[in-house]
Design an enzyme around this catalytic site. Sequence first.
Site, mmCIF file in Angstrom:
data_model
loop_
_atom_site.group_PDB
_atom_site.id
_atom_site.type_symbol
_atom_site.label_atom_id
_atom_site.label_comp_id
_atom_site.label_asym_id
_atom_site.label_seq_id
_atom_site.Cartn_x
_atom_site.Cartn_y
_atom_site.Cartn_z
ATOM 1 N N TYR B 109 0.857 -1.191 0.000
ATOM 2 C CA TYR B 109 0.000 0.000 0.000
ATOM 3 C C TYR B 109 0.887 1.234 0.000
ATOM 4 C CZ TYR B 109 -2.836 3.825 1.821
ATOM 5 O OH TYR B 109 -3.446 5.040 1.980
ATOM 6 N N GLU B 197 -3.504 7.607 -3.632
ATOM 7 C CA GLU B 197 -3.551 6.296 -2.999
ATOM 8 C C GLU B 197 -3.318 5.230 -4.054
ATOM 9 O OE1 GLU B 197 -5.960 5.083 0.865
ATOM 10 O OE2 GLU B 197 -7.232 5.127 -0.904
#
Lengths: 292, 389
Positions: B109, B197
């Site tokens: 991530y 993101e």
Amino acid sequence: MSILVNKNTRVVVQGITGKEGTFHAKQCIEYGTNIVAGVTPGKGGTLWEGKIPVYNTVQEAVEKEGVNAALIFVPPAFAADAIAEAADAGCEVIVAITEGIPVIDMMKVKRAIREKNVRLIGPNCPGVITPGECKMGIMPGYIFSRGPVGVISRSGTLTYEAVWQCTTRGIGQSTCIGIGGDPIVGSTFVDLLKLFNEDDETELVVLIGEIGGTAEEEAAEYIKREFKKPVVAFIAGRTAPPGRRMGHAGAIIAGGKGTAAEKMKALKEAGVHVVESPAEIGETVARVLGKK
Amino acid sequence: MKVHEYQAKELFKQYGIPVPRGGVAETPEEAKRIAEELGGNLFVVKAQVHAGGRGKAGGVKLARSVEEVYEVAKNMIGMKLVTHQTGPEGKLVRKVLVEEGLNIEKELYMGMVIDRSTERPVLMVSAEGGVEIEEVAARSPEKILKAYIDPALGIVPFYARKLAYGLGLTGDLVKKAIEFMMALYRLFIEKDASLAEINPLVITKEGNLIALDAKLNFDDNALYRHPEIAELRDIYEEDPLEVEASKYDLNYIKLDGTIGCMVNGAGLAMATMDIIKLYGGEPANFLDVGGAASSESVKNAFRILMSDPAVKAVFINIFGGIVRCDRVAEGIINAAKELEVKVPMVIRLEGTNRDVAMDMLKNSELKFILADSMADGAEKAVKAARGEI
């Protein structure tokens, strides 16, 4: 006493020749604020409204008129520059009314003025007022009266609402500050609570927060640790849906964080009188002051 | 402002951030053609809507041939995708992104936002990729590594190095991760992003680091200096009433209730919604007509409120400061007459010339319900919406 501004504050208005600047500068003068200079690059050497000297730079206004505070009305694209200029010229209090400044600009300018002896209020705020002495902002002057209550708020009209509820009950204010609705603001609740803590005139502080960020939680921590006076608080946005920006750029519940419930809980735990309804601010202030 | 994944990936490419090869399609035929050009025998078809949780909702599908790409795209384009972020009505899929399938070794991530508390950009990584990062944050916050970047310094390599080693990367991957993070930071700052993101960020079996997903939001206040970003706005992703309101410079957000709110100032507008709820009602919207509450903005606000069929009553709550209440009242009366507002209107005005304004409203032939405080107004609005007054 009071905080930030008083009858000795000498104000320069940046963007005084614009529509907003002109309108509100007049209102401030009418209230009694010492506006002694204006700045509009390119219009230096002229007189605004036939009486107030206009300069090309803030530096000149400081040197020639002895200004120590700046009130900013310039458009968002130039506002960060205007703030940095006022700080560089040595203004101790800077109030930025401008709405719509990119957050990255604010991040950089706030970092840049960190070493200076300057207190920035705003942007995207109604400004600061010490009733009866100095109004640096766009708030309607007549709703305020002088007294023992300090007000710090992220909102404009909701502040007027709260102040009006106090004034109509015969409770005046020492200084009221709208800190602004943006994600990054010049002064936080904590910065200003520290000033009110040392101000003899202020007996109670009204804190008006809203969803988004953690400024209210940080205020709660500070209050619990050091603040000597009672605080009455209201948090707007209990019914706001997550992930949506509620008008103010900073009023957003992001990633499940910044909810009104969390903020109210933190403040309650710090001993703050948290009101459920925005209509109860005035009566709660009256009750708490009466108890003292 | 939000953009689609395929748009975010185009921006990534411009900054040298590796993304899978692929293209965007509006028809199954186009999707098939993209797959043919990509070659190979593993493809991914991804619905392009502004909402997270697409995978679980059936908005991300694997295909093992160009024919299957065609079939998947045919089913996906035109479907209503319902994820935990779209609400029960779902979002219409108009475009799909067709990409090459990758040999995934590991999912990571990466994210970046401006941290409001420290007033710095913060770059975040986690070895727990592919799942909701909020879940990781709640369950094991120590698994999210953060670098708070000094805005005066910008992204010097040590920030990225710290995160890359923190993720347990070794060898060539460390170098690739540093380049990746530095490019992402440049994109974020140069384009005035508010959120980036990448979930998941994948390490392939071939040892590459690739942005398998891409999410970018931008600062609305900075769009004036990025016309190329402003162009990426997709109004189909927004509520039609909100699009309409934005044309009039009104801050409007549609909600599920029955009481239409018209308020000046964002804080007071939120507080008005809150007090309606306290009295047992549900606000139909957030609406800030601006501090000045000009007659033009009041009229436009009525237009928007009246276009929402769920609105059973309107609560107008205005604090007239610099603008006088009698002016506001005049604006309300004219707009209500001109637009023939049918639902009950509860009005509460406070501030300069309030009494004159209330008399004007009382004496007009329109049947306004007048309130003398915010609480009184909320109570009356709730009753009016129920048809009790």
